[in-house]
Scaffold this active site. Structure first.
Site, PDB file in Angstrom:
ATOM      1  N   HIS A   1     -67.654  80.675  43.194  1.00 13.48           N
ATOM      2  CA  HIS A   1     -67.566  79.864  41.966  1.00 13.48           C
ATOM      3  C   HIS A   1     -66.758  80.607  40.892  1.00 13.48           C
ATOM      4  O   HIS A   1     -65.966  79.999  40.171  1.00 13.48           O
ATOM      5  CB  HIS A   1     -68.967  79.609  41.393  1.00 13.48           C
ATOM      6  CG  HIS A   1     -69.848  78.772  42.271  1.00 13.48           C
ATOM      7  ND1 HIS A   1     -70.945  79.288  42.912  1.00 13.48           N
ATOM      8  CD2 HIS A   1     -69.805  77.454  42.599  1.00 13.48           C
ATOM      9  CE1 HIS A   1     -71.550  78.332  43.593  1.00 13.48           C
ATOM     10  NE2 HIS A   1     -70.873  77.209  43.436  1.00 13.48           N
TER      11      HIS A   1
ATOM     12  N   GLN B   1     -76.619  63.336  46.478  1.00 13.15           N
ATOM     13  CA  GLN B   1     -75.855  63.801  47.641  1.00 13.15           C
ATOM     14  C   GLN B   1     -76.726  64.510  48.680  1.00 13.15           C
ATOM     15  O   GLN B   1     -76.199  65.140  49.592  1.00 13.15           O
ATOM     16  CB  GLN B   1     -74.676  64.665  47.207  1.00 13.15           C
ATOM     17  CG  GLN B   1     -75.016  66.012  46.604  1.00 13.15           C
ATOM     18  CD  GLN B   1     -73.799  66.690  45.991  1.00 13.15           C
ATOM     19  OE1 GLN B   1     -73.317  66.292  44.945  1.00 13.15           O
ATOM     20  NE2 GLN B   1     -73.278  67.716  46.642  1.00 13.15           N
TER      21      GLN B   1
ATOM     22  N   GLN C   1     -64.507  67.587  50.921  1.00 15.48           N
ATOM     23  CA  GLN C   1     -64.834  67.169  49.550  1.00 15.48           C
ATOM     24  C   GLN C   1     -63.578  67.216  48.673  1.00 15.48           C
ATOM     25  O   GLN C   1     -63.293  66.289  47.914  1.00 15.48           O
ATOM     26  CB  GLN C   1     -65.917  68.090  48.986  1.00 15.48           C
ATOM     27  CG  GLN C   1     -66.164  67.917  47.503  1.00 15.48           C
ATOM     28  CD  GLN C   1     -67.375  68.716  47.039  1.00 15.48           C
ATOM     29  OE1 GLN C   1     -68.488  68.263  47.169  1.00 15.48           O
ATOM     30  NE2 GLN C   1     -67.164  69.902  46.476  1.00 15.48           N
TER      31      GLN C   1
HETATM   32  O1  PAF Z   1     -69.445  71.285  45.633  1.00  9.51           O
HETATM   33  C1  PAF Z   1     -70.456  71.104  44.940  1.00  9.51           C
HETATM   34  O2  PAF Z   1     -71.099  72.050  44.456  1.00  9.51           O
HETATM   35  C2  PAF Z   1     -70.916  69.684  44.677  1.00  9.51           C
HETATM   36  O3  PAF Z   1     -70.709  68.859  45.762  1.00  9.51           O
HETATM   37  C3  PAF Z   1     -70.299  69.079  43.383  1.00  9.51           C
HETATM   38  C4  PAF Z   1     -68.794  68.959  43.501  1.00  9.51           C
HETATM   39  C5  PAF Z   1     -70.649  69.961  42.191  1.00  9.51           C
HETATM   40  C6  PAF Z   1     -70.862  67.676  43.152  1.00  9.51           C
HETATM   41  O4  PAF Z   1     -72.237  67.695  42.997  1.00  9.51           O
END
Ligand code: PAF
Length: 282
Positions: free
Chosen positions: A37, A61, A153
């Site tokens: 991150h 999700q 994603q």
């Molecule tokens: O990748 C993630 O941490 C999640 O899928 C996101 C993009 C923050 C959406 O909740």
């Protein structure tokens, strides 16, 4: 650093920056921040004047049998990491702030969600798009950064931004790995010591396959099957391990020149799901 749970406060701050003609970068996260991150935050700093990080474990999700309740939540450590990494605003909303009412609209992902993680996690990308769509409307960023580790994603969000005309440029941040090659992930904290030692085998399989492809193998099917068996023998349960087209995320049997591919895998080690990938342009 602004820390807020409130959509209105975050919007006010971003409006003020935009009045000052500052470019706003956005890194959406579910918290439990790690070096992966932080590298996305670093990339956002390089491309924008102000950086917003969201921390929100998005219930939409997770399917009922997944780890929503046990997903690591580390508010204080995350805020500290954001401060140390010069984040300008952290948006850390409650579930009620993001989902105040029952939804009556649904997003459906076609095509790009049919294979890879989309095949084994029904509803996952719909949940991701729902929240990312909301977050883009709340934060109104000029750029947003998504990690390559979650390559499907990244591709699906990029497509949504295009189709929904979000005025945001989607950037891809590189995968950050531990010294032994394991891709960093908040879920790695679930691994036992023994599993942690085994976990880099997924990346080793992908690296082996990459080497064969770069060495001239154009139909890697049998080699992939062999790598699957080797991983299974070590105790992994395979969700998928395959070569996919970067463009449409469909499995590919034979590589062709001038195309981009993704060598990707998702495996279970005990209860923990690990994903990883390597990009190949042929
Ligand atoms: O990748 C993630 O941490 C999640 O899928 C996101 C993009 C923050 C959406 O909740």
């Amino acid at each position: 650093m602004l820390v807020t749970e409130s959509i209105d406060d975050l919007r006010e701050q971003v409006k003020e920056w935009k009045r000052q003609k500052l470019k706003v970068g956005f890194v959406p996260t579910m918290g439990a921040l790690h070096e992966g991150h932080l590298s996305l935050i670093e990339l956002a700093h390089k491309r924008a004047d102000r950086v917003v990080v969201s921390i929100f474990v998005n219930p939409e999700q997770f399917s009922p049998d997944e780890d929503y309740d046990s997903y690591p939540r580390k508010r204080e450590a995350d805020l500290e990491a954001c401060k140390e990494n010069r984040v300008d605003a952290v948006f850390i909303p409650s579930v009620a702030e993001i989902y105040p009412d029952e939804d009556f609209l649904e997003i459906r992902v076609k095509g790009l969600g049919d294979h890879m993680c989309g095949a084994s996690r029904p509803g996952f990308f719909e949940g991701v798009l729902l929240v990312v769509n909301k977050l883009f409307n709340i934060v109104n960023p000029d750029i947003a950064v998504f990690g390559q580790k979650d390559i499907q994603q990244y591709r699906i969000v990029s497509r949504m931004a295009e189709e929904f005309n979000h005025d945001v440029k989607i950037l891809k941040g590189e995968i950050i790995r531990a010294n032994d090659g394991l891709a960093l992930s908040s879920r790695n904290s679930y691994l036992s010591d023994e599993e942690r030692l085994l976990a880099p085998s997924l990346y080793r399989s992908l690296k082996y396959l990459e080497k064969q492809i770069r060495g001239g193998v154009s139909e890697p099917g049998l080699l992939i099957e062999h790598q699957k068996s080797e991983l299974e023998a070590k105790g992994f349960e395979i969700d998928y391990l395959d070569l996919f087209s970067f463009k449409d995320l469909k499995p590919v049997k034979k590589l062709e020149g001038g195309r981009e591919y993704i060598l990707a895998g998702a495996v279970y080690l005990g209860e923990t799901r690990l994903i990883d990938n390597i990009l190949i342009d042929n």
